[in-house]
Design an enzyme around this catalytic site. Structure first.
Site, mmCIF file in Angstrom:
data_model
loop_
_atom_site.group_PDB
_atom_site.id
_atom_site.type_symbol
_atom_site.label_atom_id
_atom_site.label_comp_id
_atom_site.label_asym_id
_atom_site.label_seq_id
_atom_site.Cartn_x
_atom_site.Cartn_y
_atom_site.Cartn_z
ATOM 1 C CD GLU A 30 40.361 41.661 36.145
ATOM 2 O OE1 GLU A 30 39.986 40.800 35.330
ATOM 3 O OE2 GLU A 30 39.657 42.620 36.492
ATOM 4 C CB CYS B 249 34.384 41.056 38.872
ATOM 5 S SG CYS B 249 35.218 39.461 38.992
ATOM 6 C CB CYS C 229 39.121 39.465 39.848
ATOM 7 S SG CYS C 229 38.818 38.494 38.358
HETATM 8 N N1 THU Z 1 35.518 40.442 33.151
HETATM 9 C C1 THU Z 1 36.865 40.429 33.374
HETATM 10 O O1 THU Z 1 37.634 39.849 32.591
HETATM 11 N N2 THU Z 1 37.334 41.060 34.475
HETATM 12 C C2 THU Z 1 36.559 41.700 35.387
HETATM 13 O O2 THU Z 1 37.037 42.129 36.421
HETATM 14 C C3 THU Z 1 35.135 41.926 35.104
HETATM 15 C C4 THU Z 1 34.557 41.096 34.019
HETATM 16 C C5 THU Z 1 34.980 39.752 31.960
HETATM 17 C C6 THU Z 1 34.150 38.538 32.264
HETATM 18 C C7 THU Z 1 33.276 38.455 31.041
HETATM 19 O O3 THU Z 1 33.984 37.753 30.038
HETATM 20 C C8 THU Z 1 33.122 39.908 30.593
HETATM 21 O O4 THU Z 1 34.157 40.630 31.236
HETATM 22 C C9 THU Z 1 31.770 40.508 30.936
HETATM 23 O O5 THU Z 1 31.485 40.389 32.267
#
Ligand code: THU
Length: 132
Positions: free
Chosen positions: A54, A90, A93
């Site tokens: 994101e 998360c 983000c």
């Molecule tokens: N991750 C994302 O790309 N977006 C999120 O909102 C949550 C987590 C990724 C970060 C990491 O590379 C993997 O997912 C595991 O946390």
């Protein structure tokens, strides 16, 4: 209405670089201009430099001069699998979204082309810090 970003998020997820978590994420951000910017998660052996899908989509769009944002589609699941749960952005983000987006912004969590759920941004980051 959101078919394009749903399908772009699924495509972007294919380019995820996630050799440490093996959790692959794709995102597609629809801007007020009508343009779509995509992102995937990119990990690092040092862990901290990892960028979420994101955030990458937002940073690409902001760098290109975009300042108005309508919706973001996000899909995430263990690498090589099809998602069976609705993956949500998360907290970090969500804070980046808060920087650029108002209450009209929509977050769409994607399982597949036909299965997705829309959330009003204010519902997933209520009572947020709005600056000094
Ligand atoms: N991750 C994302 O790309 N977006 C999120 O909102 C949550 C987590 C990724 C970060 C990491 O590379 C993997 O997912 C595991 O946390």
């Amino acid at each position: 209405m959101y078919e394009d970003i749903v399908s772009e998020s699924l495509k972007a997820r294919r380019n995820s670089y996630c050799p440490y978590s093996h959790f692959a994420v794709g995102a597609a951000l629809l801007c007020g201009s009508g343009k779509i910017y995509t992102g995937c998660n990119i990990e690092s052996a040092a862990f901290t430099p990892t960028c979420c899908a994101e955030r990458l989509a937002f940073y690409k769009a902001v760098e290109a001069g975009e300042r108005e944002f309508t919706a973001i589609a996000v899909c995430g699941a263990p690498e090589g699998t099809v998602s069976d749960v609705f993956c949500m952005p998360c907290g970090v983000c969500r804070e980046v979204m808060r920087e650029f987006c108002g209450s009209g912004f929509t977050v769409i969590s994607v399982i597949d082309e036909k299965t997705y759920k829309a959330f009003a941004f204010d519902d997933i980051l209520p009572n947020s810090f709005k600056g000094l």
